[in-house]
Design a protein around this motif. Structure first.
Motif: not given
Length: 124
Positions: A85-91, A56-78
């Motif tokens: 997320v795909a890399g995490i799933n493969v790992a 559950s920890i990634p489910g809590i942390a990822m919205p904050v990280i995603t918001a930071a990525a979208v703020s920094a890179f615009g729509t490319g952050g998505w």
């Protein structure tokens, strides 16, 4: 399917890829839960609770990280976040396949009723 969302040519294709992604992730639960039941039959509830809490920890942390990525890179952050997320799933898949074994540990001393009955029959 997660990476395909990043490069979807239309909104409809993106929705289809997200549905396929979520649906295919649902296929892992039977194997994951069965491995926990086989590993620790007496304590599978505790094992599942601890692993679910950690998961559950990634489910809590990822919205904050995603918001930071979208703020920094615009729509490319998505796109970046879908690739992460795909890399995490493969790992996670690789670690599960290489580190998981379903042989109960000796410290559990798990004996089923049929094993106890067989031992008693042999002893008699």
């Amino acid at each position: 399917f997660t990476v395909a969302v990043s490069f979807a040519p239309s909104t409809a294709a993106g929705v289809v890829f997200i549905c396929l992604c979520v649906g295919s992730r649902g296929l892992m639960n039977p194997g994951f839960v069965a491995a926990q039941l086989e590993l620790a039959p007496r304590n599978s509830d505790l094992l599942y609770a601890v692993s679910n809490t950690i998961a559950s920890i990634p489910g809590i942390a990822m919205p904050v990280i995603t918001a930071a990525a979208v703020s920094a890179f615009g729509t490319g952050g998505w796109a970046l976040m879908f690739i992460v997320v795909a890399g995490i799933n493969v790992a996670a898949l690789l670690s599960f396949l290489t580190l998981t074994q379903t042989d109960p540990d000796p410290f559990l001393n798990v004996r089923t009723k049929s094993a106890a009955a067989a031992s008693a029959a042999v002893a008699a």
